[in-house]
Design a protein around this motif. Structure first.
Motif, short mmCIF file in Angstrom:
data_model
loop_
_atom_site.label_atom_id
_atom_site.label_comp_id
_atom_site.label_asym_id
_atom_site.label_seq_id
_atom_site.Cartn_x
_atom_site.Cartn_y
_atom_site.Cartn_z
N VAL A 105 9.85 -17.24 -21.55
CA VAL A 105 9.04 -18.17 -20.59
C VAL A 105 8.26 -17.31 -19.68
O VAL A 105 8.58 -16.31 -19.11
N LYS A 106 6.90 -17.60 -19.76
CA LYS A 106 5.80 -16.78 -18.97
C LYS A 106 4.95 -17.70 -18.14
O LYS A 106 4.61 -18.74 -18.68
N LYS A 107 4.57 -17.02 -17.21
CA LYS A 107 3.69 -17.77 -16.30
C LYS A 107 2.05 -17.72 -16.89
O LYS A 107 1.53 -16.34 -17.00
N ILE A 108 1.33 -18.75 -17.11
CA ILE A 108 0.17 -18.70 -17.40
C ILE A 108 -1.05 -18.62 -16.09
O ILE A 108 -1.75 -17.82 -16.00
N ASN A 109 -0.48 -19.48 -15.41
CA ASN A 109 -1.06 -19.38 -13.88
C ASN A 109 -0.11 -20.14 -12.91
O ASN A 109 0.86 -20.53 -13.29
N ARG A 110 -0.54 -20.37 -11.84
CA ARG A 110 -0.04 -20.78 -10.78
C ARG A 110 0.91 -22.26 -11.09
O ARG A 110 1.85 -22.58 -10.37
N TYR A 111 0.16 -23.03 -11.93
CA TYR A 111 0.60 -24.41 -12.08
C TYR A 111 1.04 -24.46 -13.77
O TYR A 111 1.16 -25.66 -14.13
N LYS A 112 1.21 -23.44 -14.42
CA LYS A 112 1.35 -23.57 -16.07
C LYS A 112 2.10 -22.65 -16.46
O LYS A 112 2.17 -21.52 -16.00
N ILE A 113 3.26 -22.80 -17.33
CA ILE A 113 4.04 -21.91 -18.02
C ILE A 113 4.10 -22.04 -19.51
O ILE A 113 3.80 -23.21 -20.07
N GLU A 114 4.31 -21.14 -20.22
CA GLU A 114 4.57 -21.13 -21.63
C GLU A 114 5.91 -21.00 -22.18
O GLU A 114 6.38 -19.88 -21.61
N VAL A 115 6.49 -21.76 -22.77
CA VAL A 115 7.90 -21.69 -23.40
C VAL A 115 7.78 -21.14 -24.76
O VAL A 115 7.11 -22.13 -25.60
N LYS A 116 8.18 -20.27 -25.26
CA LYS A 116 8.46 -19.77 -26.71
C LYS A 116 9.96 -20.00 -27.12
O LYS A 116 10.83 -19.38 -26.30
N TYR A 117 10.24 -20.91 -28.05
CA TYR A 117 11.50 -20.81 -28.83
C TYR A 117 11.72 -20.10 -30.02
O TYR A 117 10.53 -19.64 -30.70
#
Length: 175
Positions: A105-117
């Motif tokens: 799980v990583k932060k893209i910006n202040r209001y967006k994350i990316e979850v990799k499964y």
């Protein structure tokens, strides 16, 4: 509204609420990224939108201007903090197995994350119904399992804890 519960809550913390009293109260105080609507469909809660980039990558955008009960804004840091606590070997939670399929799980910006499964996961959205924790309050906590936060929580939910007296009253007030 007066409700009766069968026992004292042990921890009013959404990732540690293992008894029915704690779970019930946590649901009033905390929000997840998603929730079920009245028809059992998954809908946005703290999330404003989401999209699957591919079979194993989920991008979630968080609503802006959501405030914790103490007035601080919820951000992607809170989502990442909550995830890191759930998977931590120091935390004993039944939620851990639901997150076994999450690769990162990583932060893209202040209001967006990316979850990799690790592989396509049928519960990709369901696991994010878990209540989110405030990183600004808990980031320096040495032992979340024993934290005073568990009896004095700060959430984003419709209600906030006004008072808690074991074997007596638990008072919530509208947020």
């Amino acid at each position: 509204l007066n409700l009766s519960i069968s026992s004292n809550p042990s921890r009013i913390n959404p990732i540690l609420a293992s008894d029915s009293a704690s779970s019930e109260i946590s649901q009033w105080i905390f929000n997840g990224l998603f929730k079920y609507d009245k028809d059992g469909n998954i809908v946005n809660d703290l999330a404003s939108s989401y999209k699957f980039i591919n079979d194993t990558t989920l991008e979630i955008t968080i609503k802006k201007n959501i405030k914790w009960h103490d007035g601080i804004e919820l951000t992607s840091k809170d989502i990442i903090y909550t995830y890191n606590q759930i998977i931590s070997p120091k935390i004993f939670t039944s939620l851990k197995s639901s997150f076994d399929y999450v690769k990162s799980v990583k932060k893209i910006n202040r209001y967006k994350i990316e979850v990799k499964y690790k592989k396509p996961y049928f519960k990709a959205l369901n696991i994010w119904m878990t209540g989110i924790l405030p990183s600004h309050i808990l980031k320096d906590e040495k032992d979340l399992m024993k934290s005073t936060f568990n009896k004095n929580p700060i959430g984003t939910g419709s209600y906030k804890l006004k008072s808690l007296k074991n074997s007596s009253d638990i008072v919530l007030e509208a947020n």
